[in-house]
Motif scaffolding. Structure first.
Motif, PDB file in Angstrom:
ATOM      1  N   GLN A 213       0.864  -1.153   0.052  1.00  0.00           N
ATOM      2  CA  GLN A 213      -0.015   0.126  -0.043  1.00  0.00           C
ATOM      3  C   GLN A 213       0.847   1.250   0.053  1.00  0.00           C
ATOM      4  O   GLN A 213       2.076   1.404   0.625  1.00  0.00           O
ATOM      5  CB  GLN A 213      -0.951  -0.047   1.232  1.00  0.00           C
ATOM      6  N   PHE A 215       0.416   5.741   0.656  1.00  0.00           N
ATOM      7  CA  PHE A 215      -0.301   6.627   1.336  1.00  0.00           C
ATOM      8  C   PHE A 215       0.231   7.928   1.271  1.00  0.00           C
ATOM      9  O   PHE A 215       1.506   8.271   1.402  1.00  0.00           O
ATOM     10  CB  PHE A 215      -0.707   6.285   2.716  1.00  0.00           C
ATOM     11  N   ARG A 216      -0.461   8.952   0.684  1.00  0.00           N
ATOM     12  CA  ARG A 216       0.053  10.300   1.158  1.00  0.00           C
ATOM     13  C   ARG A 216      -0.948  11.007   2.271  1.00  0.00           C
ATOM     14  O   ARG A 216      -2.248  11.079   2.040  1.00  0.00           O
ATOM     15  CB  ARG A 216      -0.425  11.385  -0.065  1.00  0.00           C
ATOM     16  N   THR A 218      -3.299  10.169   4.922  1.00  0.00           N
ATOM     17  CA  THR A 218      -4.479   9.243   5.057  1.00  0.00           C
ATOM     18  C   THR A 218      -4.831   8.842   3.705  1.00  0.00           C
ATOM     19  O   THR A 218      -5.878   7.924   3.381  1.00  0.00           O
ATOM     20  CB  THR A 218      -5.462   9.364   5.789  1.00  0.00           C
ATOM     21  N   GLU A 219      -4.432   9.149   2.444  1.00  0.00           N
ATOM     22  CA  GLU A 219      -5.222   9.066   1.074  1.00  0.00           C
ATOM     23  C   GLU A 219      -4.142   7.950   0.484  1.00  0.00           C
ATOM     24  O   GLU A 219      -3.096   7.922   0.270  1.00  0.00           O
ATOM     25  CB  GLU A 219      -4.732  10.416   0.351  1.00  0.00           C
ATOM     26  N   LEU A 220      -5.117   6.862   0.141  1.00  0.00           N
ATOM     27  CA  LEU A 220      -4.561   5.905  -0.598  1.00  0.00           C
ATOM     28  C   LEU A 220      -3.999   6.153  -2.124  1.00  0.00           C
ATOM     29  O   LEU A 220      -4.865   6.595  -2.907  1.00  0.00           O
ATOM     30  CB  LEU A 220      -5.354   4.598  -0.588  1.00  0.00           C
TER      31      LEU A 220
END
Length: 259
Positions: A213, A215-216, A218-220
């Motif tokens: 995974q 993330f930036r 909490t953005e996937l």
């Protein structure tokens, strides 16, 4: 007597005792998929993977009376059956953890066994590797880097592939209104993962190669390629991007996994 506990339930504390293990200290089995060649006396291995594995613990329960024995039987069933967690045991002066699930406990008890009985419990490991559960630095952290590429030394002290948790902090990047591609790679294997997006000053990007995974915050984010892993021993990790200018920090941690 080797200390051993499952989800903090001490399997070596009276009235319980582990007297034998089968398979716990074995390596996982490497499954090799191959195809026989039509016109040659050999085959070609096309894929290799480690399979899930099983182990078994066998022990005794000893009490001073029948009621105490039967209460202890209920206690070990409650602690093990249909439970998933870490089996912790002494190893090389430290503690090793095997994440496993116990489907049942067999009780070995004859009609004359009023204060003592045996027990046996199978365990299933979906992930067939063990670890000491210690998070270590995978590389020396880099701060204030301004070039478009970077190669750093890494070290994996485990006996299986390292899958690090990589943190990239962009303190300055241009352009920040159009797409930029960022690539993290293992030069030795050619494995790399590329993220393409509009990035802004202050973005923190985390690449979790264990869970695959990105993330930036909490953005996937979506990645292209293969999440890189590193063989045991010394190696290299490379960073590159297509930005015009950037200032970044790079760090990586991991947990050493053992066969």
């Amino acid at each position: 007597m080797k200390a051993m506990a499952f989800k903090a339930f001490d399997l070596q504390a009276a009235p319980f005792k582990v007297v034998e293990q089968s398979g716990l200290f074995d390596s996982p089995i490497l499954d090799i998929i191959s195809y026989e060649l039509a016109r040659s006396d050999n085959a070609v291995a096309v894929y290799r993977k480690f399979k899930s594995r099983n182990f078994n613990l066998r022990g005794t329960i000893t009490s001073t009376n029948e009621a105490g024995l039967e209460a202890a039987i209920d206690q070990i069933k409650l602690a093990l059956v249909k439970q998933e967690g870490d089996l912790a045991y002494d190893w090389a002066g430290g503690t090793r953890y095997a994440h496993a699930e116990c489907p049942n406990v067999a009780i070995i008890r004859g009609p004359q066994d009023l204060t003592r009985c045996g027990w046996s419990a199978p365990f299933f490991m979906a992930v067939p590797f063990t670890s000491d559960n210690v998070t270590r630095n995978f590389m020396t952290a880099v701060a204030g880097h301004t070039a478009g590429s970077l190669v750093v030394a890494v070290n994996n002290i485990g006996t299986y592939l390292a899958s690090p948790f990589i943190t990239l902090t962009l303190t300055g990047i241009s352009p920040n209104v159009s797409d930029v591609s960022i690539t993290i790679a293992n030069p030795a294997t050619g494995e790399s993962i590329t993220i393409t997006d509009e990035f802004a000053n202050g973005d923190v990007i985390t690449i979790d190669t264990v869970n695959k995974q990105i993330f930036r915050g909490t953005e996937l984010l979506a990645g292209k390629g293969n999440f890189p892993e590193w063989l045991p021993g010394a190696g290299l990790l490379s960073y590159s991007d297509t930005a015009t200018t950037r200032t970044l920090s790079l760090a990586a941690t991991y947990q050493a996994r053992q066969l």
